[in-house]
Design a protein around this motif. Sequence first.
Motif, PDB file in Angstrom:
ATOM      1  N   PRO A  75       0.840  -1.212   0.000  1.00 20.21           N
ATOM      2  CA  PRO A  75       0.000   0.000   0.000  1.00 20.21           C
ATOM      3  C   PRO A  75       0.866   1.250   0.000  1.00 20.21           C
ATOM      4  O   PRO A  75       2.030   1.223   0.417  1.00 20.21           O
ATOM      5  CB  PRO A  75      -0.793  -0.115   1.300  1.00 20.21           C
ATOM      6  CG  PRO A  75      -0.010  -1.033   2.164  1.00 20.21           C
ATOM      7  CD  PRO A  75       0.744  -1.951   1.257  1.00 20.21           C
ATOM      8  N   SER A  76       0.299   2.339  -0.471  1.00 19.69           N
ATOM      9  CA  SER A  76       1.060   3.596  -0.493  1.00 19.69           C
ATOM     10  C   SER A  76       1.304   4.076   0.934  1.00 19.69           C
ATOM     11  O   SER A  76       0.466   3.923   1.810  1.00 19.69           O
ATOM     12  CB  SER A  76       0.319   4.652  -1.299  1.00 19.69           C
ATOM     13  OG  SER A  76      -0.933   4.912  -0.711  1.00 19.69           O
ATOM     14  N   TYR A  77       2.455   4.668   1.132  1.00 19.49           N
ATOM     15  CA  TYR A  77       2.904   5.114   2.451  1.00 19.49           C
ATOM     16  C   TYR A  77       3.137   6.607   2.363  1.00 19.49           C
ATOM     17  O   TYR A  77       4.005   7.062   1.611  1.00 19.49           O
ATOM     18  CB  TYR A  77       4.189   4.369   2.813  1.00 19.49           C
ATOM     19  CG  TYR A  77       4.748   4.664   4.168  1.00 19.49           C
ATOM     20  CD1 TYR A  77       4.143   4.177   5.308  1.00 19.49           C
ATOM     21  CD2 TYR A  77       5.904   5.419   4.315  1.00 19.49           C
ATOM     22  CE1 TYR A  77       4.665   4.429   6.560  1.00 19.49           C
ATOM     23  CE2 TYR A  77       6.430   5.675   5.556  1.00 19.49           C
ATOM     24  CZ  TYR A  77       5.816   5.180   6.678  1.00 19.49           C
ATOM     25  OH  TYR A  77       6.327   5.427   7.918  1.00 19.49           O
ATOM     26  N   GLY A  78       2.344   7.400   3.098  1.00 11.23           N
ATOM     27  CA  GLY A  78       2.485   8.840   2.989  1.00 11.23           C
ATOM     28  C   GLY A  78       2.047   9.550   4.248  1.00 11.23           C
ATOM     29  O   GLY A  78       1.639   8.937   5.232  1.00 11.23           O
ATOM     30  N   PRO A  79       2.107  10.879   4.218  1.00 16.01           N
ATOM     31  CA  PRO A  79       1.731  11.661   5.404  1.00 16.01           C
ATOM     32  C   PRO A  79       0.232  11.591   5.678  1.00 16.01           C
ATOM     33  O   PRO A  79      -0.590  11.660   4.764  1.00 16.01           O
ATOM     34  CB  PRO A  79       2.166  13.081   5.045  1.00 16.01           C
ATOM     35  CG  PRO A  79       2.277  13.107   3.568  1.00 16.01           C
ATOM     36  CD  PRO A  79       2.569  11.722   3.119  1.00 16.01           C
ATOM     37  N   VAL A  80      -0.101  11.427   6.964  1.00 14.12           N
ATOM     38  CA  VAL A  80      -1.489  11.349   7.428  1.00 14.12           C
ATOM     39  C   VAL A  80      -1.574  12.059   8.772  1.00 14.12           C
ATOM     40  O   VAL A  80      -0.660  11.959   9.593  1.00 14.12           O
ATOM     41  CB  VAL A  80      -1.944   9.880   7.593  1.00 14.12           C
ATOM     42  CG1 VAL A  80      -3.352   9.810   8.144  1.00 14.12           C
ATOM     43  CG2 VAL A  80      -1.846   9.127   6.295  1.00 14.12           C
ATOM     44  N   VAL A  81      -2.663  12.764   9.006  1.00 14.84           N
ATOM     45  CA  VAL A  81      -2.908  13.401  10.299  1.00 14.84           C
ATOM     46  C   VAL A  81      -3.823  12.490  11.106  1.00 14.84           C
ATOM     47  O   VAL A  81      -4.880  12.083  10.624  1.00 14.84           O
ATOM     48  CB  VAL A  81      -3.559  14.793  10.126  1.00 14.84           C
ATOM     49  CG1 VAL A  81      -3.958  15.371  11.473  1.00 14.84           C
ATOM     50  CG2 VAL A  81      -2.627  15.726   9.396  1.00 14.84           C
ATOM     51  N   PHE A  82      -3.393  12.141  12.310  1.00 16.07           N
ATOM     52  CA  PHE A  82      -4.237  11.388  13.241  1.00 16.07           C
ATOM     53  C   PHE A  82      -4.777  12.377  14.255  1.00 16.07           C
ATOM     54  O   PHE A  82      -4.018  13.135  14.860  1.00 16.07           O
ATOM     55  CB  PHE A  82      -3.433  10.289  13.939  1.00 16.07           C
ATOM     56  CG  PHE A  82      -3.150   9.127  13.048  1.00 16.07           C
ATOM     57  CD1 PHE A  82      -4.062   8.099  12.923  1.00 16.07           C
ATOM     58  CD2 PHE A  82      -1.969   9.055  12.330  1.00 16.07           C
ATOM     59  CE1 PHE A  82      -3.807   7.019  12.099  1.00 16.07           C
ATOM     60  CE2 PHE A  82      -1.703   7.980  11.503  1.00 16.07           C
ATOM     61  CZ  PHE A  82      -2.626   6.964  11.386  1.00 16.07           C
ATOM     62  N   ARG A  83      -6.100  12.357  14.443  1.00 16.71           N
ATOM     63  CA  ARG A  83      -6.749  13.335  15.318  1.00 16.71           C
ATOM     64  C   ARG A  83      -7.479  12.608  16.444  1.00 16.71           C
ATOM     65  O   ARG A  83      -8.351  11.786  16.203  1.00 16.71           O
ATOM     66  CB  ARG A  83      -7.713  14.189  14.501  1.00 16.71           C
ATOM     67  CG  ARG A  83      -8.440  15.227  15.277  1.00 16.71           C
ATOM     68  CD  ARG A  83      -9.222  16.150  14.400  1.00 16.71           C
ATOM     69  NE  ARG A  83     -10.076  15.422  13.469  1.00 16.71           N
ATOM     70  CZ  ARG A  83     -10.686  15.988  12.437  1.00 16.71           C
ATOM     71  NH1 ARG A  83     -10.522  17.257  12.185  1.00 16.71           N
ATOM     72  NH2 ARG A  83     -11.454  15.263  11.650  1.00 16.71           N
ATOM     73  N   ASP A  84      -7.104  12.936  17.675  1.00 14.69           N
ATOM     74  CA  ASP A  84      -7.779  12.412  18.864  1.00 14.69           C
ATOM     75  C   ASP A  84      -8.886  13.389  19.211  1.00 14.69           C
ATOM     76  O   ASP A  84      -8.636  14.474  19.733  1.00 14.69           O
ATOM     77  CB  ASP A  84      -6.778  12.281  20.011  1.00 14.69           C
ATOM     78  CG  ASP A  84      -7.382  11.680  21.260  1.00 14.69           C
ATOM     79  OD1 ASP A  84      -8.616  11.498  21.307  1.00 14.69           O
ATOM     80  OD2 ASP A  84      -6.627  11.390  22.200  1.00 14.69           O
ATOM     81  N   ARG A  85     -10.116  13.006  18.906  1.00 13.95           N
ATOM     82  CA  ARG A  85     -11.247  13.909  19.106  1.00 13.95           C
ATOM     83  C   ARG A  85     -11.519  14.173  20.585  1.00 13.95           C
ATOM     84  O   ARG A  85     -11.944  15.258  20.959  1.00 13.95           O
ATOM     85  CB  ARG A  85     -12.504  13.340  18.445  1.00 13.95           C
ATOM     86  CG  ARG A  85     -12.378  13.047  16.964  1.00 13.95           C
ATOM     87  CD  ARG A  85     -12.312  14.299  16.168  1.00 13.95           C
ATOM     88  NE  ARG A  85     -13.559  15.017  16.261  1.00 13.95           N
ATOM     89  CZ  ARG A  85     -14.069  15.745  15.306  1.00 13.95           C
ATOM     90  NH1 ARG A  85     -13.463  15.844  14.176  1.00 13.95           N
ATOM     91  NH2 ARG A  85     -15.184  16.406  15.491  1.00 13.95           N
ATOM     92  N   ALA A  86     -11.258  13.193  21.447  1.00 10.51           N
ATOM     93  CA  ALA A  86     -11.545  13.357  22.873  1.00 10.51           C
ATOM     94  C   ALA A  86     -10.627  14.391  23.510  1.00 10.51           C
ATOM     95  O   ALA A  86     -11.044  15.155  24.377  1.00 10.51           O
ATOM     96  CB  ALA A  86     -11.407  12.023  23.586  1.00 10.51           C
ATOM     97  N   ALA A  87      -9.365  14.417  23.091  1.00  9.75           N
ATOM     98  CA  ALA A  87      -8.403  15.324  23.707  1.00  9.75           C
ATOM     99  C   ALA A  87      -8.130  16.571  22.868  1.00  9.75           C
ATOM    100  O   ALA A  87      -7.320  17.411  23.250  1.00  9.75           O
ATOM    101  CB  ALA A  87      -7.088  14.590  23.943  1.00  9.75           C
ATOM    102  N   ASN A  88      -8.804  16.671  21.714  1.00  9.77           N
ATOM    103  CA  ASN A  88      -8.587  17.801  20.819  1.00  9.77           C
ATOM    104  C   ASN A  88      -7.105  17.944  20.486  1.00  9.77           C
ATOM    105  O   ASN A  88      -6.518  19.009  20.616  1.00  9.77           O
ATOM    106  CB  ASN A  88      -9.148  19.086  21.423  1.00  9.77           C
ATOM    107  CG  ASN A  88      -9.300  20.170  20.375  1.00  9.77           C
ATOM    108  OD1 ASN A  88      -9.401  19.871  19.192  1.00  9.77           O
ATOM    109  ND2 ASN A  88      -9.322  21.406  20.817  1.00  9.77           N
TER     110      ASN A  88
END
Length: 85
Positions: free
Chosen positions: A7-20
């Motif tokens: 699979p392609s490997y690239g930049p991604v933003v992970f967002r924790d909604r509980a802790a903002n």
Amino acid sequence: MRKDIHPSYGPVVFRDRAANHAFLTRSTMTSEKTVEWEDGNTYPVVDVEISNVSHPFYTGTARVLDTAGRVERFERRYGRSGERG
């Protein structure tokens, strides 16, 4: 390595909604949703339930079970019988 099997490997933003809280990293995960990051670029965003900011182990709010105290409390409540029948 064989081509076109990974699979392609690239930049991604992970967002924790509980802790903002959000962080930019590289991953094979993708998403249809995007977010504009601090550097002005747009990246796919993946919402997560928990991260190092909100996990009790990392925040120091983890509960430690006192098993010795529980045993003593049980013995006080129900008495300790040394006899076996």
